[in-house]
Motif scaffolding. Structure first.
Motif, mmCIF file in Angstrom:
data_model
loop_
_atom_site.group_PDB
_atom_site.id
_atom_site.type_symbol
_atom_site.label_atom_id
_atom_site.label_comp_id
_atom_site.label_asym_id
_atom_site.label_seq_id
_atom_site.Cartn_x
_atom_site.Cartn_y
_atom_site.Cartn_z
ATOM 1 N N ASP A 289 0.818 -1.203 0.000
ATOM 2 C CA ASP A 289 0.000 0.000 0.000
ATOM 3 C C ASP A 289 0.861 1.266 0.000
ATOM 4 O O ASP A 289 2.040 1.245 0.366
ATOM 5 C CB ASP A 289 -0.918 0.029 1.232
ATOM 6 N N GLY A 290 0.226 2.381 -0.369
ATOM 7 C CA GLY A 290 0.848 3.685 -0.231
ATOM 8 C C GLY A 290 1.930 3.995 -1.244
ATOM 9 O O GLY A 290 2.108 3.298 -2.247
ATOM 10 N N LYS A 291 2.674 5.068 -0.965
ATOM 11 C CA LYS A 291 3.736 5.500 -1.866
ATOM 12 C C LYS A 291 4.821 4.439 -2.018
ATOM 13 O O LYS A 291 5.361 4.246 -3.106
ATOM 14 C CB LYS A 291 4.350 6.807 -1.367
ATOM 15 N N ALA A 292 5.111 3.749 -0.911
ATOM 16 C CA ALA A 292 6.152 2.710 -0.978
ATOM 17 C C ALA A 292 5.757 1.620 -1.964
ATOM 18 O O ALA A 292 6.603 1.081 -2.690
ATOM 19 C CB ALA A 292 6.392 2.116 0.406
ATOM 20 N N GLY A 293 4.471 1.299 -2.008
ATOM 21 C CA GLY A 293 4.004 0.283 -2.941
ATOM 22 C C GLY A 293 4.112 0.728 -4.380
ATOM 23 O O GLY A 293 4.422 -0.074 -5.271
ATOM 24 N N GLU A 294 3.860 1.998 -4.632
ATOM 25 C CA GLU A 294 3.964 2.522 -6.000
ATOM 26 C C GLU A 294 5.416 2.533 -6.459
ATOM 27 O O GLU A 294 5.713 2.217 -7.618
ATOM 28 C CB GLU A 294 3.349 3.916 -6.049
ATOM 29 N N ILE A 295 6.323 2.887 -5.563
ATOM 30 C CA ILE A 295 7.748 2.857 -5.902
ATOM 31 C C ILE A 295 8.201 1.424 -6.149
ATOM 32 O O ILE A 295 8.938 1.138 -7.104
ATOM 33 C CB ILE A 295 8.580 3.496 -4.772
ATOM 34 N N ALA A 296 7.730 0.496 -5.308
ATOM 35 C CA ALA A 296 8.090 -0.914 -5.491
ATOM 36 C C ALA A 296 7.569 -1.441 -6.821
ATOM 37 O O ALA A 296 8.230 -2.234 -7.490
ATOM 38 C CB ALA A 296 7.533 -1.745 -4.339
ATOM 39 N N LEU A 297 6.378 -0.996 -7.225
ATOM 40 C CA LEU A 297 5.815 -1.414 -8.499
ATOM 41 C C LEU A 297 6.673 -0.934 -9.666
ATOM 42 O O LEU A 297 6.981 -1.695 -10.593
ATOM 43 C CB LEU A 297 4.393 -0.883 -8.629
ATOM 44 N N ILE A 298 7.073 0.332 -9.640
ATOM 45 C CA ILE A 298 7.928 0.869 -10.707
ATOM 46 C C ILE A 298 9.249 0.114 -10.746
ATOM 47 O O ILE A 298 9.747 -0.258 -11.814
ATOM 48 C CB ILE A 298 8.164 2.377 -10.511
ATOM 49 N N LYS A 299 9.816 -0.136 -9.594
ATOM 50 C CA LYS A 299 11.066 -0.904 -9.492
ATOM 51 C C LYS A 299 10.884 -2.294 -10.102
ATOM 52 O O LYS A 299 11.750 -2.781 -10.846
ATOM 53 C CB LYS A 299 11.486 -1.018 -8.036
ATOM 54 N N ALA A 300 9.755 -2.950 -9.798
ATOM 55 C CA ALA A 300 9.499 -4.292 -10.315
ATOM 56 C C ALA A 300 9.453 -4.289 -11.841
ATOM 57 O O ALA A 300 9.978 -5.206 -12.500
ATOM 58 C CB ALA A 300 8.187 -4.822 -9.738
ATOM 59 N N TYR A 301 8.821 -3.273 -12.419
ATOM 60 C CA TYR A 301 8.743 -3.206 -13.879
ATOM 61 C C TYR A 301 10.100 -2.871 -14.503
ATOM 62 O O TYR A 301 10.443 -3.377 -15.575
ATOM 63 C CB TYR A 301 7.660 -2.210 -14.326
ATOM 64 N N ARG A 302 10.901 -2.043 -13.828
ATOM 65 C CA ARG A 302 12.254 -1.777 -14.327
ATOM 66 C C ARG A 302 13.075 -3.063 -14.343
ATOM 67 O O ARG A 302 13.832 -3.322 -15.293
ATOM 68 C CB ARG A 302 12.941 -0.700 -13.491
ATOM 69 N N GLU A 303 12.927 -3.869 -13.334
ATOM 70 C CA GLU A 303 13.679 -5.114 -13.252
ATOM 71 C C GLU A 303 13.223 -6.111 -14.313
ATOM 72 O O GLU A 303 14.032 -6.728 -15.014
ATOM 73 C CB GLU A 303 13.540 -5.727 -11.865
ATOM 74 N N ALA A 304 11.899 -6.274 -14.438
ATOM 75 C CA ALA A 304 11.374 -7.243 -15.417
ATOM 76 C C ALA A 304 11.600 -6.785 -16.857
ATOM 77 O O ALA A 304 11.722 -7.616 -17.759
ATOM 78 C CB ALA A 304 9.871 -7.453 -15.174
ATOM 79 N N ASP A 305 11.678 -5.475 -17.056
ATOM 80 C CA ASP A 305 11.849 -4.911 -18.406
ATOM 81 C C ASP A 305 13.309 -4.904 -18.853
ATOM 82 O O ASP A 305 13.589 -4.666 -20.019
ATOM 83 C CB ASP A 305 11.282 -3.499 -18.430
ATOM 84 N N ALA A 306 14.227 -5.183 -17.962
ATOM 85 C CA ALA A 306 15.657 -5.142 -18.296
ATOM 86 C C ALA A 306 16.107 -6.453 -18.920
ATOM 87 O O ALA A 306 16.971 -7.157 -18.399
ATOM 88 C CB ALA A 306 16.471 -4.843 -17.041
ATOM 89 N N PHE A 307 15.504 -6.801 -20.052
ATOM 90 C CA PHE A 307 15.798 -8.083 -20.693
ATOM 91 C C PHE A 307 16.671 -7.955 -21.930
ATOM 92 O O PHE A 307 17.020 -8.967 -22.548
ATOM 93 C CB PHE A 307 14.491 -8.802 -21.051
ATOM 94 N N LEU A 308 17.009 -6.750 -22.324
ATOM 95 C CA LEU A 308 17.854 -6.581 -23.513
ATOM 96 C C LEU A 308 19.323 -6.486 -23.130
ATOM 97 O O LEU A 308 19.655 -6.023 -22.041
ATOM 98 C CB LEU A 308 17.425 -5.315 -24.271
#
Length: 308
Positions: A289-308
């Motif tokens: 929940d909260g701002k920490a959750g939104e930051i964690a979500l962005i971090k998760a997508y940066r990690e999963a998107d780093a496939f190149l």
């Protein structure tokens, strides 16, 4: 300092979570990146409420914030229920930012949860036709191309074959309305309720083949398909020619990548390698929940998107 710049800096400063997502990377994944200058490799589409702790309740402000974090698409299941002026404002904002509009659900009344195209009843087919006609106008306002359709529940008074024929016939009528406008209904197979008629990739593929229209494709929701059948990458290949849209959600929990059992970095890499240029809807919640959750979500997508 402008509010947008302040919000962006506050996100980057909170725990250095975004920069830690880039650790070990090289060149374009420099930890000093500016999010707006570093869009993701693919068009991940967030939805209303996903960034409201940073951007506020106004979806327009959330869209601007998501863009500043590198996202280049949104989706909005309830678009048809929004006021006309809001639909237009969302479309104008997306166009100005160079972002894409993902799916909205073809109906503002959620009729498909109570009725079923599998019955073959004229009243239900007529309702879908009415909603498809309205969806054309909504799509024009917000710049959409794809819209979600769910056939509804089983009709156990008929054989599965007759039900399938009823669904195909109804979808052909809807596709005839959408096709002249370059719009596409995407059929979503779900796992929420065993009473739902459309549940599997092979079933969805067969129906799309039978409808035989560019306006009728499969919405491959990877969360639902993981629950119903697994074998995600192989099934993506099997139904590729009839897939028009993807949605994301880790299992269990239906939250962002990295919170469950699915290897989304490998999945994204596979879809990207096949040449997919469309949208992947973030059809899930935030694990925290909260701002920490939104930051964690962005971090998760940066990690999963780093496939190149």
């Amino acid at each position: 300092m402008r509010r947008r710049a302040f919000v962006q800096q506050s996100v980057l400063a909170s725990g250095a979570l975004l920069t830690s997502a880039m650790s070990g990377a090289r060149d374009k994944r420099d930890p000093a990146f500016t999010p707006a200058e570093q869009p993701f490799n693919m068009k991940y589409a967030f939805h209303d409420g996903m960034f409201e702790n940073h951007a506020g309740k106004d979806f327009i402000e959330q869209i601007k914030f998501g863009h500043s974090m590198g996202f280049r698409a949104i989706e909005d299941n309830g678009m048809m229920g929004r006021p006309v002026d809001q639909q237009k404002k969302i479309g104008e904002t997306l166009a100005k930012l160079g972002m894409s509009m993902g799916v909205f659900v073809v109906t503002s009344q959620n009729w498909h949860w109570k009725t079923s195209l599998a019955t073959g009843k004229k009243e239900f087919t007529d309702l879908m036709i009415k909603d498809c006609k309205e969806a054309v106008e909504v799509a024009k306002r917000c710049g959409a191309k794809w819209m979600t359709v769910v056939p509804g529940n089983y009709d156990n008074s008929q054989s599965h074959e007759f039900q399938t024929a009823n669904v195909i016939n109804a979808l052909r009528k809807g596709a005839d309305i959408l096709a002249p406008h370059g719009l596409v209904m995407v059929l979503e197979a779900l796992s929420d309720n065993p009473d739902l008629f459309l549940r599997h990739t092979d079933q969805s593929y067969m129906i799309c083949q039978a409808v035989n229209s560019p306006a009728c494709k499969f919405l491959f929701d990877m969360y639902h398909m993981q629950r119903n059948e697994g074998d995600i990458i192989a099934n993506i290949d099997r139904v590729w020619s009839e897939t028009g849209y993807f949605q994301i959600g880790d299992n269990p929990g239906r939250n962002e990548p990295g919170t469950g059992e699915m290897n989304y970095k490998n999945i994204f890499k596979h879809i990207h390698a096949k040449g997919y240029k469309g949208i992947l809807g973030m059809e899930h919640g935030n694990a925290i929940d909260g701002k920490a959750g939104e930051i964690a979500l962005i971090k998760a997508y940066r990690e999963a998107d780093a496939f190149l």
